[in-house]
Design an enzyme around this catalytic site. Sequence first.
Site, PDB file in Angstrom:
ATOM      1  N   SER A 134      12.359  24.077 -14.641  1.00 37.26           N
ATOM      2  CA  SER A 134      11.995  22.904 -13.859  1.00 37.26           C
ATOM      3  C   SER A 134      11.275  21.903 -14.730  1.00 37.26           C
ATOM      4  O   SER A 134      10.580  22.249 -15.675  1.00 37.26           O
ATOM      5  CB  SER A 134      11.103  23.311 -12.681  1.00 37.26           C
ATOM      6  OG  SER A 134      11.863  24.027 -11.744  1.00 37.26           O
TER       7      SER A 134
ATOM      8  N   THR B 183      14.714  20.601  -5.371  1.00 35.67           N
ATOM      9  CA  THR B 183      14.887  21.600  -6.433  1.00 35.67           C
ATOM     10  C   THR B 183      16.355  21.959  -6.637  1.00 35.67           C
ATOM     11  O   THR B 183      16.703  22.529  -7.659  1.00 35.67           O
ATOM     12  CB  THR B 183      14.121  22.906  -6.108  1.00 35.67           C
ATOM     13  OG1 THR B 183      14.625  23.414  -4.866  1.00 35.67           O
ATOM     14  CG2 THR B 183      12.644  22.663  -5.995  1.00 35.67           C
TER      15      THR B 183
ATOM     16  N   LYS C 170      21.713  32.655  -4.013  1.00 42.96           N
ATOM     17  CA  LYS C 170      22.649  31.592  -3.671  1.00 42.96           C
ATOM     18  C   LYS C 170      22.928  30.632  -4.838  1.00 42.96           C
ATOM     19  O   LYS C 170      24.083  30.308  -5.115  1.00 42.96           O
ATOM     20  CB  LYS C 170      22.098  30.804  -2.474  1.00 42.96           C
ATOM     21  CG  LYS C 170      23.066  29.793  -1.890  1.00 42.96           C
ATOM     22  CD  LYS C 170      22.607  29.294  -0.540  1.00 42.96           C
ATOM     23  CE  LYS C 170      21.495  28.255  -0.686  1.00 42.96           C
ATOM     24  NZ  LYS C 170      21.031  27.751   0.626  1.00 42.96           N
TER      25      LYS C 170
ATOM     26  N   THR D  12      10.499  35.371  -3.711  1.00 44.94           N
ATOM     27  CA  THR D  12      11.251  35.589  -4.946  1.00 44.94           C
ATOM     28  C   THR D  12      10.393  35.674  -6.204  1.00 44.94           C
ATOM     29  O   THR D  12      10.858  36.214  -7.210  1.00 44.94           O
ATOM     30  CB  THR D  12      12.273  34.450  -5.152  1.00 44.94           C
ATOM     31  OG1 THR D  12      11.583  33.197  -5.070  1.00 44.94           O
ATOM     32  CG2 THR D  12      13.367  34.505  -4.097  1.00 44.94           C
TER      33      THR D  12
ATOM     34  N   CYS E 287      10.803  27.713 -16.212  1.00 45.59           N
ATOM     35  CA  CYS E 287      11.625  28.928 -16.337  1.00 45.59           C
ATOM     36  C   CYS E 287      12.489  28.984 -17.577  1.00 45.59           C
ATOM     37  O   CYS E 287      13.245  29.937 -17.748  1.00 45.59           O
ATOM     38  CB  CYS E 287      12.487  29.102 -15.092  1.00 45.59           C
ATOM     39  SG  CYS E 287      11.506  29.432 -13.624  1.00 45.59           S
TER      40      CYS E 287
ATOM     41  N   HIS F  38      20.292  30.898 -14.912  1.00 48.33           N
ATOM     42  CA  HIS F  38      18.976  31.085 -14.304  1.00 48.33           C
ATOM     43  C   HIS F  38      19.185  31.486 -12.846  1.00 48.33           C
ATOM     44  O   HIS F  38      20.054  30.954 -12.166  1.00 48.33           O
ATOM     45  CB  HIS F  38      18.147  29.806 -14.412  1.00 48.33           C
ATOM     46  CG  HIS F  38      16.819  29.936 -13.718  1.00 48.33           C
ATOM     47  ND1 HIS F  38      15.946  30.958 -14.011  1.00 48.33           N
ATOM     48  CD2 HIS F  38      16.249  29.207 -12.731  1.00 48.33           C
ATOM     49  CE1 HIS F  38      14.874  30.842 -13.223  1.00 48.33           C
ATOM     50  NE2 HIS F  38      15.031  29.791 -12.449  1.00 48.33           N
TER      51      HIS F  38
ATOM     52  N   ASN G   6      13.093  36.560  -8.820  1.00 50.50           N
ATOM     53  CA  ASN G   6      13.143  35.533  -9.868  1.00 50.50           C
ATOM     54  C   ASN G   6      12.058  35.826 -10.897  1.00 50.50           C
ATOM     55  O   ASN G   6      10.874  35.678 -10.604  1.00 50.50           O
ATOM     56  CB  ASN G   6      12.927  34.157  -9.222  1.00 50.50           C
ATOM     57  CG  ASN G   6      12.923  33.026 -10.235  1.00 50.50           C
ATOM     58  OD1 ASN G   6      13.177  33.245 -11.428  1.00 50.50           O
ATOM     59  ND2 ASN G   6      12.631  31.825  -9.765  1.00 50.50           N
TER      60      ASN G   6
ATOM     61  N   ARG H 140      13.916  20.569  -1.047  1.00 50.03           N
ATOM     62  CA  ARG H 140      15.348  20.512  -1.345  1.00 50.03           C
ATOM     63  C   ARG H 140      15.650  19.784  -2.645  1.00 50.03           C
ATOM     64  O   ARG H 140      16.755  19.871  -3.178  1.00 50.03           O
ATOM     65  CB  ARG H 140      16.098  19.872  -0.173  1.00 50.03           C
ATOM     66  CG  ARG H 140      16.226  20.849   0.975  1.00 50.03           C
ATOM     67  CD  ARG H 140      16.727  20.203   2.239  1.00 50.03           C
ATOM     68  NE  ARG H 140      16.587  21.155   3.337  1.00 50.03           N
ATOM     69  CZ  ARG H 140      17.490  22.073   3.626  1.00 50.03           C
ATOM     70  NH1 ARG H 140      18.591  22.150   2.928  1.00 50.03           N
ATOM     71  NH2 ARG H 140      17.294  22.919   4.612  1.00 50.03           N
TER      72      ARG H 140
ATOM     73  N   GLU I 273       5.175  31.092 -17.813  1.00 43.66           N
ATOM     74  CA  GLU I 273       4.267  30.206 -17.085  1.00 43.66           C
ATOM     75  C   GLU I 273       3.138  31.034 -16.468  1.00 43.66           C
ATOM     76  O   GLU I 273       2.429  30.558 -15.592  1.00 43.66           O
ATOM     77  CB  GLU I 273       5.001  29.363 -16.047  1.00 43.66           C
ATOM     78  CG  GLU I 273       5.853  30.119 -15.067  1.00 43.66           C
ATOM     79  CD  GLU I 273       6.625  29.155 -14.155  1.00 43.66           C
ATOM     80  OE1 GLU I 273       7.731  28.785 -14.518  1.00 43.66           O
ATOM     81  OE2 GLU I 273       6.094  28.784 -13.098  1.00 43.66           O
TER      82      GLU I 273
END
Lengths: 359, 141
Positions: free
Chosen positions: A309, A214, A252, A165, A124, A247, A279, A212, A92
């Site tokens: 995404s 995501t 977390k 990230t 991603c 991924h 990331n 959130r 991307e």
Amino acid sequence: MSETHAKPRLLTPSRPVGIVGYGAYVPRYRLPAQEISRVWTGGMGGTPIQEKSVPGPDEDTATMSIEAARNALARAGDVDPAEIRAVWVGSESHPYAVKPTSTIVAEALGIVPYTQAGDWEFACKAGTEAMVAAMGFVGSGMADYALAIGMDTAQGRPGDALEYTAAAGGAAYLIGPAEEALAVIEGSLSYVTDTPDFWRRAYQKYPEHGQRFTGEPAYFKHITSAARAFFEVTGTGPQDYRFAVFHQPNTKFPTRVATSLGFSREQFETGLLVPRIGNTYSGAAIIGLSAILDVAEPGDRILMVSFGSGAGSDAFGLRVTERLPARRQRAPFTQEYIARRTEIDYATYARWRGKLVLK
Amino acid sequence: MEISRHWRLKKQRYALIGEVCPHCEAKIFPPRDVCPECGDEAKTEFAFSGRGKVYSYTTVQNAPQGYADAAPYTVALVQLDEGPMVTAQLTDLGSQKVEIGMPVEMVTRRLRSEGDQERGMLVYSYKFRPAEFQRLAVAAD
């Protein structure tokens, strides 16, 4: 929005295929999360990772793809670049809005002119999407080799949660016949829906994300669904895989999804690179896979599930062959790239990444 | 407008493709179709390994047009393992001090933007970084 009644089916080509060469790339510069926190939150609050990789001022998705692809070819035995029939770069952060990254990579590796070349975009998971296409290209018998790359120099708005990230790196995979493979691809399965968790509109410099949103409906839903369907159609479970990689947008999420699918830390920690490089977007799942291939032994099975995404996940099952241990010595290991490290401060980062207003 | 020139030079710039003289075996870079050693025709392509040593170097503070964004940067004369000397930027130095005789390896990097900084075509070329991954350099010898 009702649940689908479609039955999941494994993608597996009539001609068996595998990874005949692979290579990673991570730039050498690191920006500690604590340094970003110092600038934006006065050093208060937790950080999602330790540090992220930052591309040098003369690096972009094309140059990074070239180095990863050179590593992949070095491990591929004596494959003549002219026999590679596709060069596909998923990202991307392509250097141009219009003009392929893939032609630059193909030219640098001597794969031109009788080849497919194209740039892929699926947030991603553009890199794994290219891998699935390469499986079909080789698996149909149309081509003996196809090069699939996932590479990014990700963008994060200054001060945004993603700035901690959004990193740079990725990997290249040369897909070819199973009888030459370092790891045979036993099959893949994808799970895709229209889910607006993260996007970047045309001409915009930085992406937007659904906060959130995501998490549950996007990352967890798609990875879990793809992995469970993959288990179902292959009759396997977490106990059948020595390694698993997902991924990794932060520490977390992959830790939680791996645990919920029944994997132990021992199975997923080898591929969990995000705490030390960040990331790498299109590169995130597949650079975790390259770190696994650097240490896996013949007979080991590996599960990889990407996430992009928008949204979707590609699940892959791989089995390592006896060719891998000798062949992987021919190029730098993923951990060797991570170990070379030059720390930079936020000011240097701001200059290199074009965040200063000059006109 | 120099697009045509960049396009003509892409092979040597992206991948350090030069020539080898079929008469005296001299390795030639940049390619010039005539052997500088024996004077005979030499058109056989040869891919250089990309390994070499710093012969001399300097740091550029006042960059020429098109390179201002990168300044300050280090330019070196690099003696390739196969013989020829090339002029190129050094990159990925971090805090490492450059020394004469230092082993370096070729990488393909972004050199500059042709013309307008945001709208021009991107020029990629060879640069050299301090040799890394000694494990591999030894294996290749």
